[in-house]
Design a protein around this motif. Structure first.
Motif, PDB file in Angstrom:
ATOM      1  N   LEU A 112       0.830  -1.193   0.000  1.00  0.00           N
ATOM      2  CA  LEU A 112       0.000   0.000   0.000  1.00  0.00           C
ATOM      3  C   LEU A 112       0.870   1.250   0.000  1.00  0.00           C
ATOM      4  O   LEU A 112       0.557   2.258  -0.634  1.00  0.00           O
ATOM      5  CB  LEU A 112      -0.891  -0.025   1.243  1.00  0.00           C
ATOM      6  N   GLY A 113       1.984   1.128   0.696  1.00  0.00           N
ATOM      7  CA  GLY A 113       2.908   2.258   0.795  1.00  0.00           C
ATOM      8  C   GLY A 113       3.401   2.735  -0.555  1.00  0.00           C
ATOM      9  O   GLY A 113       3.696   3.915  -0.742  1.00  0.00           O
ATOM     10  N   THR A 114       3.451   1.831  -1.537  1.00  0.00           N
ATOM     11  CA  THR A 114       3.952   2.249  -2.851  1.00  0.00           C
ATOM     12  C   THR A 114       3.033   3.276  -3.491  1.00  0.00           C
ATOM     13  O   THR A 114       3.445   4.038  -4.344  1.00  0.00           O
ATOM     14  CB  THR A 114       4.077   1.041  -3.797  1.00  0.00           C
ATOM     15  N   MET A 115       1.768   3.288  -3.028  1.00  0.00           N
ATOM     16  CA  MET A 115       0.855   4.277  -3.572  1.00  0.00           C
ATOM     17  C   MET A 115       1.277   5.676  -3.149  1.00  0.00           C
ATOM     18  O   MET A 115       0.896   6.668  -3.756  1.00  0.00           O
ATOM     19  CB  MET A 115      -0.562   3.971  -3.075  1.00  0.00           C
ATOM     20  N   LEU A 116       2.058   5.730  -2.086  1.00  0.00           N
ATOM     21  CA  LEU A 116       2.451   7.016  -1.531  1.00  0.00           C
ATOM     22  C   LEU A 116       3.705   7.573  -2.208  1.00  0.00           C
ATOM     23  O   LEU A 116       4.088   8.703  -1.975  1.00  0.00           O
ATOM     24  CB  LEU A 116       2.724   6.880  -0.032  1.00  0.00           C
ATOM     25  N   VAL A 117       4.371   6.746  -2.987  1.00  0.00           N
ATOM     26  CA  VAL A 117       5.608   7.207  -3.602  1.00  0.00           C
ATOM     27  C   VAL A 117       5.265   8.121  -4.778  1.00  0.00           C
ATOM     28  O   VAL A 117       4.561   7.719  -5.689  1.00  0.00           O
ATOM     29  CB  VAL A 117       6.439   6.015  -4.107  1.00  0.00           C
ATOM     30  N   PRO A 118       5.743   9.359  -4.728  1.00  0.00           N
ATOM     31  CA  PRO A 118       5.452  10.267  -5.837  1.00  0.00           C
ATOM     32  C   PRO A 118       5.985   9.705  -7.156  1.00  0.00           C
ATOM     33  O   PRO A 118       7.147   9.308  -7.215  1.00  0.00           O
ATOM     34  CB  PRO A 118       6.196  11.547  -5.456  1.00  0.00           C
ATOM     35  N   ASN A 170       5.740  27.063   1.497  1.00  0.00           N
ATOM     36  CA  ASN A 170       4.636  27.565   0.691  1.00  0.00           C
ATOM     37  C   ASN A 170       3.973  26.430  -0.077  1.00  0.00           C
ATOM     38  O   ASN A 170       2.750  26.328  -0.142  1.00  0.00           O
ATOM     39  CB  ASN A 170       5.151  28.640  -0.269  1.00  0.00           C
ATOM     40  N   SER A 171       4.798  25.541  -0.651  1.00  0.00           N
ATOM     41  CA  SER A 171       4.234  24.459  -1.455  1.00  0.00           C
ATOM     42  C   SER A 171       3.401  23.523  -0.579  1.00  0.00           C
ATOM     43  O   SER A 171       2.375  23.008  -1.015  1.00  0.00           O
ATOM     44  CB  SER A 171       5.343  23.693  -2.175  1.00  0.00           C
ATOM     45  N   LEU A 172       3.827  23.343   0.669  1.00  0.00           N
ATOM     46  CA  LEU A 172       3.049  22.514   1.581  1.00  0.00           C
ATOM     47  C   LEU A 172       1.685  23.142   1.843  1.00  0.00           C
ATOM     48  O   LEU A 172       0.646  22.473   1.776  1.00  0.00           O
ATOM     49  CB  LEU A 172       3.789  22.370   2.916  1.00  0.00           C
ATOM     50  N   ALA A 173       1.705  24.443   2.118  1.00  0.00           N
ATOM     51  CA  ALA A 173       0.459  25.137   2.425  1.00  0.00           C
ATOM     52  C   ALA A 173      -0.484  25.099   1.226  1.00  0.00           C
ATOM     53  O   ALA A 173      -1.677  24.807   1.354  1.00  0.00           O
ATOM     54  CB  ALA A 173       0.755  26.584   2.824  1.00  0.00           C
ATOM     55  N   VAL A 174       0.064  25.377   0.051  1.00  0.00           N
ATOM     56  CA  VAL A 174      -0.749  25.400  -1.159  1.00  0.00           C
ATOM     57  C   VAL A 174      -1.331  24.021  -1.443  1.00  0.00           C
ATOM     58  O   VAL A 174      -2.509  23.878  -1.772  1.00  0.00           O
ATOM     59  CB  VAL A 174       0.108  25.884  -2.352  1.00  0.00           C
ATOM     60  N   THR A 175      -0.485  22.990  -1.277  1.00  0.00           N
ATOM     61  CA  THR A 175      -0.960  21.635  -1.513  1.00  0.00           C
ATOM     62  C   THR A 175      -2.066  21.281  -0.521  1.00  0.00           C
ATOM     63  O   THR A 175      -3.072  20.670  -0.894  1.00  0.00           O
ATOM     64  CB  THR A 175       0.199  20.625  -1.386  1.00  0.00           C
ATOM     65  N   GLY A 176      -1.871  21.695   0.733  1.00  0.00           N
ATOM     66  CA  GLY A 176      -2.879  21.445   1.756  1.00  0.00           C
ATOM     67  C   GLY A 176      -4.233  22.026   1.360  1.00  0.00           C
ATOM     68  O   GLY A 176      -5.262  21.342   1.439  1.00  0.00           O
ATOM     69  N   GLN A 177      -4.213  23.265   0.912  1.00  0.00           N
ATOM     70  CA  GLN A 177      -5.447  23.911   0.456  1.00  0.00           C
ATOM     71  C   GLN A 177      -6.112  23.091  -0.638  1.00  0.00           C
ATOM     72  O   GLN A 177      -7.312  22.845  -0.635  1.00  0.00           O
ATOM     73  CB  GLN A 177      -5.136  25.265  -0.174  1.00  0.00           C
ATOM     74  N   TYR A 178      -5.286  22.701  -1.593  1.00  0.00           N
ATOM     75  CA  TYR A 178      -5.811  21.960  -2.730  1.00  0.00           C
ATOM     76  C   TYR A 178      -6.429  20.644  -2.271  1.00  0.00           C
ATOM     77  O   TYR A 178      -7.543  20.297  -2.676  1.00  0.00           O
ATOM     78  CB  TYR A 178      -4.701  21.709  -3.746  1.00  0.00           C
ATOM     79  N   VAL A 179      -5.704  19.917  -1.439  1.00  0.00           N
ATOM     80  CA  VAL A 179      -6.188  18.609  -0.986  1.00  0.00           C
ATOM     81  C   VAL A 179      -7.527  18.771  -0.279  1.00  0.00           C
ATOM     82  O   VAL A 179      -8.496  18.072  -0.579  1.00  0.00           O
ATOM     83  CB  VAL A 179      -5.163  17.951  -0.029  1.00  0.00           C
ATOM     84  N   LEU A 220       7.656  14.367   1.228  1.00  0.00           N
ATOM     85  CA  LEU A 220       6.269  14.183   0.789  1.00  0.00           C
ATOM     86  C   LEU A 220       5.806  12.759   1.089  1.00  0.00           C
ATOM     87  O   LEU A 220       4.698  12.526   1.573  1.00  0.00           O
ATOM     88  CB  LEU A 220       6.147  14.478  -0.708  1.00  0.00           C
ATOM     89  N   PHE A 221       6.686  11.820   0.806  1.00  0.00           N
ATOM     90  CA  PHE A 221       6.366  10.416   1.054  1.00  0.00           C
ATOM     91  C   PHE A 221       6.051  10.186   2.532  1.00  0.00           C
ATOM     92  O   PHE A 221       5.066   9.531   2.881  1.00  0.00           O
ATOM     93  CB  PHE A 221       7.556   9.557   0.610  1.00  0.00           C
ATOM     94  N   LEU A 222       6.884  10.772   3.410  1.00  0.00           N
ATOM     95  CA  LEU A 222       6.659  10.601   4.837  1.00  0.00           C
ATOM     96  C   LEU A 222       5.328  11.230   5.261  1.00  0.00           C
ATOM     97  O   LEU A 222       4.576  10.647   6.045  1.00  0.00           O
ATOM     98  CB  LEU A 222       7.814  11.227   5.631  1.00  0.00           C
ATOM     99  N   ILE A 223       5.048  12.400   4.704  1.00  0.00           N
ATOM    100  CA  ILE A 223       3.778  13.056   5.032  1.00  0.00           C
ATOM    101  C   ILE A 223       2.609  12.175   4.611  1.00  0.00           C
ATOM    102  O   ILE A 223       1.663  11.947   5.362  1.00  0.00           O
ATOM    103  CB  ILE A 223       3.676  14.429   4.338  1.00  0.00           C
TER     104      ILE A 223
END
Lengths: 446, 308, 313
Positions: free
Chosen positions: B142-148, C88-97, C290-293
């Motif tokens: 499932l984690g692979t879905m998270l990889v950009p 900024n990109s985090l904030a903007v992405t948050g809004q979008y999501v 991003l992956f970790l988030i």
């Protein structure tokens, strides 16, 4: 089958992690076989196909395979080609990109061949050949064409405003009051009630036709947006060109010009930046939303091709120092360092840069070839199509061009300047805010 | 199964007798609105596709085609000479429509079939089988879905290069054909909801897992699998970035990449809108046909997928 | 872990009924399970794990794609922490999501209910799926053009109806909502179809029982539909949330991050740094963050929504 495939993949992946990527440097040099060539402009494809056919006839053991790929995907695909080893032997190169490519050793230096084959570099329009000498003093391309900036105008709108085409040829501009250029722009602007921009009662918030179209903020170069104005004041982008190391966006002279430019939108003579994000500026012009568009010569075909609209082309205005100014951008054909057909590639590049091919390009009347003689032929071919291109060629004849700024870090400079210029042109920040962006830019060179 | 089939029509029948006509009218109004929002842009696409490109701008807001022509469609099929195309303000670039179409069909079919089937197998293991570490491994998948995707594009490209598969159909297909995390996730959610009774009855009969998978799970999940297959196919059909990276040569170029020639070809230029819109319609056609052919089946099989 | 515990609980609950031997046999399915996941495992390892590991390695390097990566330790991460454009990109992405999820899930759920209760016609379903047949890039280009301030047909309609024109892409207030609207337009029917499939899977006798008990439509929806739909809803939510975080295509072909930085979403910023500015190490480091988030978000979602369970057990 799956298992063996997996094993191969493991091996490959391991090899990959051990040696990141070794560019294919080995090459058996030969002047035979098929070489690949890339370009982005589909409108030029027929001309270059003709060149390739002629070339193959003259060199029976070499064939050229042309691939055309649109500008939007061109550079990413090319970069991947360098990494993946599938890049073309020869490709159309842009001044904004080649510095980085040369620095990363992706381009083949061709000095020896140019010397050996006695290529006459003075036959090209002035300055074009020098552009392609890198910081290391080596030559990475032979010029193929050039472009300058001109003012495309809507003839019908001009005549209904009572402005003659001769008037358009003698416009002046200065950053204080905008000169006759601003007067013409104001007069060509019409609001929803039919009031012109210079008439009392003009409603700047409900404009029907703008005097001047806007393409965008112009990021670092302002090629078609503002450089034809800012560079008439004696200002230039960098301390020297090519290979400058200091940008000058902090110069008060430049900032004064930019404040004037942004002011046009505020006065209602030019669309606000936020309203220009969408359709292309050329389409907006053809839809009758602007009377004048400053744009590059590579757009001639686009503007003159629209139905239901008569287009004229005027030279850019004369600035405070008594001269016009236009950015002079040139393209060249470069050879990929990883080519396995070096000799054939060189032959093809030299052919592309020769009168034989550039005359063919000229005859199609799409762009201006780099050779002086071929440029003149292109002007004639344009004339035959009913398009007067002196507005563009005049810059070259009168030497009122300045070169596209070539430096290192062009992509990063653009990345910083794009939002900064957008903020200024949209009126959200004064031009003095560029001083800070300029510091960021110059820090890249330290 | 047969009981479900008999039972299914009941609630619909009772609902039809409901007296809330105002509510029903409101519901229909909403539905019509949603349909309008979905369809109207396509009418604009059609109108543009039937227009002469260089007449579009001066008729920017006319709802009818600007100077009606079939030229744009001819361009898509490669039936117009560059000179004719340029005269209409279109792109003069050469395209080999039928070759791209063939490549797209091969690419989308193989990846869809492979991904759906292998994902179904994995989803079965992740939902109906009990084994140590199951949920941990599933979480990893499932984690692979998270990889950009941008992050993996370049390394995958290098891998395909090292396998010497650039510009081959195999190289194009490999990253997708084994699984997609979404497919596994999707099917697992459905398998989880499936009744255990049927399966356990079969287990008592001594059935083996492979048989259960093929004879009970797959048929019972026909509806979600068909839905997933259709959605995967559409996704693959519209895939752009990867084929652009890996399959730049003509003989493996897919439709979406090939039709990119109608986008702006030079900096600051305008696209060949007519050509682009005609291309959009034509490239959506195969998927539309697929939906028309199997859509009904999906609906019907959903009714019979009888879960409990 | 908790989900595992829950599963064994539900399994034992199931096996508490007639036949205990069944569950015994199930606990030892490892071998057969490996066989079942083998093909998927190949794809998983080679096209997801390996590139990810490689990307993580690159995030500790300076790498311009054309040269060789050079180890720089934590430098990229330190620089990112001080990079206003990253925040900024985090904030903007948050809004979008947030906007995208709100619009898309609500509309899709509504549509699915309508399809389920009002019109089970394939044609309607197909019609609503039409936008999904258009690729992201083309859909974005089309709307970019139709929503243009000066010559876009939508703004023409807005003006005809007496309202002021809207700079959909150019104004900072509208740029992100417009991106969300385009993606909602394209995905609405798709998401609705997923939910619809889930609705269809709810056994009809459950509704019959509710009806016999005299439950109102709203009660039925709240007490039966939503709980039984949970696995599918979780799927839809997780997928749309993750998908929204990775918004890229529409931004890349329309605003390219502008106006100023209003749409410089995280994925676009990664692209800009890694590919446009050839700073692949830096781009990779942002991608790792991003992956970790995303992992955190997904974990929280699964935990709170209990997506692993079905209420049918």
């Amino acid at each position: 089958m799956k298992k063996s495939l997996g094993a191969v993949a493991v091996a490959a992946a391991m090899a990959l992690s051990l040696s990141a990527c070794s560019g294919s440097s080995s090459s058996e040099e030969s002047a035979t076989g098929e070489i690949s060539y890339w370009l982005w402009d589909a409108n030029q494809l027929p001309a270059y196909q003709q060149c390739a056919d002629d070339f193959a006839q003259a060199n029976p053991d070499i064939t050229v395979k042309i691939t055309q790929r649109g500008w939007d995907d061109y550079w990413s695909t090319l970069t991947n080609g360098f990494v993946g080893g599938t890049a073309p032997d020869v490709f159309t190169n842009h001044l904004g990109r080649y510095g980085e490519l040369a620095e990363n050793k992706q381009l083949l230096a061709i000095d020896e061949a140019v010397e050996k084959d006695n290529i006459d570099l003075s036959a090209y329009n002035e300055g074009l050949a020098d552009l392609w000498v890198g910081q290391d003093g080596k030559r990475y391309g032979l010029p193929k064409d050039w472009d300058t900036i001109g003012l495309f105008y809507n003839k019908a709108m001009l005549s209904s405003a009572g402005i003659t085409e001769d008037q358009m040829k003698d416009l002046t501009w200065n950053p204080e009051d905008g000169g006759s250029y601003e007067k013409v722009i104001a007069h060509l602007t019409v609001d929803k009630n039919g009031k012109r921009g210079d008439e009392p009662g003009f409603d700047k918030n409900n404009v029907d036709v703008y005097g001047l179209g806007l393409n965008g903020g112009g990021d670092s170069s302002g090629q078609t947006e503002w450089s034809y104005l800012t560079n008439t004041t004696g200002w230039s982008h960098t301390d020297k060109n090519p290979w400058g190391t200091t940008y000058n966006y902090d110069d008060p002279k430049f900032q004064e010009s930019m404040d004037w430019f942004a002011g046009l939108a505020d006065k209602g003579y030019m669309p606000k930046l936020e309203t220009t994000v969408g359709a292309s500026m050329a389409d907006t012009f053809a839809a009758g939303k602007s009377a004048i568009n400053a744009h590059g010569s590579w757009m001639i075909g686009q503007y003159t091709g629209y139905k239901g609209i008569e287009v004229g082309i005027a030279p850019t205005p004369v600035g405070p120092e008594g001269e016009r100014a236009s950015m002079f951008n040139g393209l060249a054909d470069s050879i990929w360092a990883g080519t396995e057909k070096k000799d054939a590639a060189i032959k093809w590049v030299e052919y592309l840069a020769s009168a034989d091919c550039q005359d063919v390009v000229a005859s199609q009347a799409v762009v201006f070839p780099a050779l002086k003689a071929s440029s003149d032929k292109a002007a004639v071919a344009f004339q035959a199509k009913g398009v007067d291109v002196t507005a563009f060629t005049e810059h070259v004849k009168n030497k009122t061009t300045f070169l596209y700024p070539i430096t290192d870090n062009t992509a990063k400079v653009k990345g910083i300047m794009e939002p900064a210029m957008d903020a200024v042109v949209s009126g959200k920040a004064p031009a003095s805010s560029l001083t800070q962006a300029n510091e960021q830019v110059n820090a890249l060179f330290k | 199964m047969s009981t479900t089939a008999r039972r299914a029509p009941l609630p619909a029948a009772t609902r039809r007798r409901r007296p809330f006509n105002a509510r029903r009218a409101g519901a229909w109004a909403l539905l019509v609105l949603a349909i309008a929002v979905s369809v109207l842009p396509f009418l604009w696409v059609l109108r543009t596709a039937l227009s002469t490109n260089n007449a579009l701008a001066s008729n920017a807001t006319s709802l009818l085609p600007a100077e009606f022509t079939l030229g744009a469609f001819k361009r898509v099929f490669g039936l117009q000479s560059p000179a004719e195309a340029v005269a209409e303000g279109g792109s003069g670039a050469a395209i080999d429509f039928w070759l791209y179409l063939r490549n797209s069909i091969i690419f989308s079919s193989i990846t869809t079939a492979g991904a759906v089937f292998f994902s179904a197998m994995a989803a079965y293991a992740f939902s109906r089988l009990r084994w140590k570490g199951r949920n941990a491994v599933f979480s990893l998948f499932l984690g692979t879905m998270l990889v950009p995707p941008i992050f993996t594009a370049l390394p995958n490209f290098l891998l395909i290069k090292n396998l010497d598969l650039l510009n081959t159909m195999l190289g194009l297909v490999l990253p997708y054909v084994f699984m997609t995390p979404f497919a596994i996730f999707f099917l697992r959610q459905f398998f989880l909801n499936m009744s255990r009774e049927v399966e356990e009855a079969a287990m008592l009969d001594g059935a083996k897992h492979l048989r259960i998978f093929f004879q009970i799970v797959l048929p019972n999940a026909a509806a979600p699998i068909a839905t997933l297959a259709l959605l995967t196919f559409i996704g693959q059909w519209n895939e752009y970035f990867w084929p652009l990276l890996v399959a730049s040569q003509d003989d493996v170029r897919v439709l979406q990449v090939g039709l990119g020639v109608f986008k702006s070809q030079s900096p600051q230029g305008a696209p060949d809108w007519s050509g682009l819109m005609a291309a959009t319609l034509i490239s959506a056609l195969p998927v539309l046909i697929l939906f028309a052919a199997f859509g009904k089946k999906i609906v019907n099989s959903i009714g019979f997928s009888g879960i409990k | 872990m908790t989900t595992l515990a829950k599963h064994s609980r539900s399994a034992s609950a199931a096996s508490a009924s007639p036949k205990p031997q069944g569950s015994h046999r199930r606990l030892g399915d490892l071998k057969i399970a490996l066989l079942f996941i083998a093909p998927a495992m190949i794809g998983f390892v080679f096209f997801y794990v390996l590139p990810t590991v490689r990307g993580i390695y690159l995030s500790f390097t300076e790498y311009n794609i054309l040269g060789d990566p050079e180890w720089v330790g934590m430098d990229n991460y330190v620089a990112i922490a001080a990079d206003p454009l990253f925040w900024n990109s985090l904030a903007v992405t948050g809004q979008y999501v947030f906007l995208n999820i709100l619009l898309q899930t609500a509309l899709a759920l509504g549509l699915a209910l309508l399809m389920h209760n009002v019109a089970k016609s394939t044609i309607i379903r197909g019609t609503l799926l039409l936008p999904y047949l258009m690729s992201n890039v083309i859909a974005a280009l089309l709307w970019f053009w139709m929503l243009d301030y000066q010559i876009g047909v939508v703004n023409q309609f807005i003006e005809w109806s007496g309202l002021p024109r809207v700079a959909f892409f150019g104004s900072e207030a509208w740029a992100i909502p417009t991106q969300a609207l385009i993606n909602t337009w394209r995905h609405m029917g798709y998401t609705a179809l997923l939910i619809f499939a889930g609705l269809q899977a709810i056994p009809s006798h459950v509704y019959e029982v509710a009806k016999l008990d005299g439950a109102s439509a709203f009660q039925t929806f709240r007490k039966i539909t939503i709980p039984l739909l949970r696995p599918v809803l979780v799927l839809v939510l997780v997928v749309t949330v993750i998908g929204s975080f990775q918004v890229f295509d529409t931004v890349a072909v329309t605003t390219a991050g502008g106006p100023v930085n209003a749409t410089r979403v995280i994925q676009y910023y990664i692209y800009q740094r890694a590919f446009t500015e050839s700073d692949f190490g830096y781009g990779s480091a942002i991608a790792v963050i991003l992956f970790l988030i995303l992992a955190l978000v997904a974990f929280i979602q699964m935990k709170f929504l209990k997506g692993n369970e079905s209420d049918l057990d």
